[in-house]
Motif scaffolding. Structure first.
Motif, PDB file in Angstrom:
ATOM      1  N   MET A  80       0.872  -1.227   0.034  1.00 20.32           N
ATOM      2  CA  MET A  80       0.094   0.087  -0.026  1.00 20.32           C
ATOM      3  C   MET A  80       0.710   1.332   0.028  1.00 20.32           C
ATOM      4  N   HIS A  81       0.080   2.469  -0.165  1.00 20.82           N
ATOM      5  CA  HIS A  81       0.886   3.678  -0.030  1.00 20.82           C
ATOM      6  C   HIS A  81       1.721   4.176   1.138  1.00 20.82           C
ATOM      7  N   ASP A  82       1.335   3.471   2.131  1.00 21.74           N
ATOM      8  CA  ASP A  82       2.053   3.687   3.429  1.00 21.74           C
ATOM      9  C   ASP A  82       3.003   2.801   3.887  1.00 21.74           C
ATOM     10  N   GLY A  83       3.172   1.792   3.040  1.00 23.75           N
ATOM     11  CA  GLY A  83       4.270   0.654   2.973  1.00 23.75           C
ATOM     12  C   GLY A  83       3.507  -0.420   3.746  1.00 23.75           C
ATOM     13  N   GLU A  84       2.338  -0.443   4.152  1.00 25.38           N
ATOM     14  CA  GLU A  84       1.671  -1.859   4.746  1.00 25.38           C
ATOM     15  C   GLU A  84       1.479  -2.678   3.741  1.00 25.38           C
ATOM     16  N   ARG A  85       1.899  -3.950   4.087  1.00 25.59           N
ATOM     17  CA  ARG A  85       1.763  -5.128   3.036  1.00 25.59           C
ATOM     18  C   ARG A  85       0.609  -5.945   3.389  1.00 25.59           C
ATOM     19  N   GLU A 114       0.381  -0.705  -4.967  1.00 24.97           N
ATOM     20  CA  GLU A 114      -0.842   0.030  -5.217  1.00 24.97           C
ATOM     21  C   GLU A 114      -0.469   1.405  -5.807  1.00 24.97           C
ATOM     22  N   ARG A 131      11.469   1.077  -4.228  1.00 26.85           N
ATOM     23  CA  ARG A 131      10.923   1.248  -2.534  1.00 26.85           C
ATOM     24  C   ARG A 131      10.287   0.258  -2.173  1.00 26.85           C
ATOM     25  N   THR A 132       9.335  -0.408  -2.960  1.00 24.89           N
ATOM     26  CA  THR A 132       8.507  -1.411  -2.409  1.00 24.89           C
ATOM     27  C   THR A 132       8.776  -2.848  -2.580  1.00 24.89           C
ATOM     28  N   HIS A 146      -7.770  -3.511   0.452  1.00 25.90           N
ATOM     29  CA  HIS A 146      -8.129  -2.844   1.542  1.00 25.90           C
ATOM     30  C   HIS A 146      -9.358  -3.242   1.997  1.00 25.90           C
TER      31      HIS A 146
END
Length: 231
Positions: A80-85, A114, A131-132, A146
């Motif tokens: 996700m955008h905030d780094g959550e997987r 995402e 980055r991801t 989500h």
């Protein structure tokens, strides 16, 4: 009744599902390349239409060298955008893996990223991959993940690759998807008239998309039916 809710970004992806569109155990929604709409539609599939599982289905862009146009990718997780997987549910994996073996399809098990908008630039693609740690990007899978997380239904993402990491999306292709998921052909043609230098990149994109959609139709024919009735 077990029902699979499928979220696609464009109508061409929906059309690739073929006879599955007439299956009572399948519900399909098209978001028009809008993550916010994809989330709303995924929620409707679960809360209003009684879908017991969710699938993000369509073409994606590669953000590393690992994936090439025409490859078939199955999500391990969505970054996700905030780094959550958000991990995709493994309950689907054995069914899809067995179906892929029988069909002669190579499944690439990868993390997917995402995206809130089209990732068009080569440098931006590579940076997102770095980055991801993900290998593919699209605008629907994050929304589906989500909603699945919030509602407690299992989900996965089955995507095929339409453009490689070194393929920049030409300006003429941006904004070509209408809110209903239709391709705005006239808009694209007019932009090409203004920017004829985009033609080689458009031809490259068309070739990659052709490979991606051919693989997507194969997935609809051989893999998606393996998910029906699982959960």
């Amino acid at each position: 009744m077990k029902r699979l809710g499928i979220v696609c970004g464009v109508k061409a992806e929906e059309a690739a599902l073929g006879p599955l569109l007439d299956d009572a155990s399948v519900m399909v929604a098209v978001s028009g390349a809008s993550p916010a709409k994809a989330e709303d539609l995924a929620r409707e599939l679960v809360e209003q239409h009684g879908c017991t599982a969710l699938l993000s289905f369509g073409v994606s862009g590669a953000i590393t060298e690992t994936l090439k146009p025409g490859d078939v990718a199955l999500a391990k997780s969505i970054v996700m955008h905030d780094g959550e997987r958000i991990a995709a549910d493994r309950v689907f994996t054995p069914y899809l893996s067995e179906a892929a073996i029988w069909a002669g399809i190579t499944l690439r098990h990868v993390d997917m990223a995402e995206a809130g908008d089209v990732v068009a630039d080569v440098a931006a693609k590579k940076e997102l991959g770095r980055r991801t740690g993900a290998h593919a990007v699209d605008m629907e899978s994050g929304a589906v993940a989500h909603v699945a997380q919030q509602t407690g239904v299992p989900f996965t993402a089955l995507r095929t690759i339409s453009d490689g990491v070194d393929h920049a999306l030409p300006h003429a292709a941006l904004g070509a998807i209408g809110p209903g998921g239709d391709i705005r052909v006239l808009t694209t043609v007019l932009r090409l008239m203004v920017r004829p230098q985009d033609l080689p990149a458009m031809m490259r994109l068309a070739a990659g998309s052709s490979k991606g959609f051919k693989s997507l139709r194969g997935c609809a024919r051989h893999l998606v039916p393996a998910l029906l009735g699982v959960v």
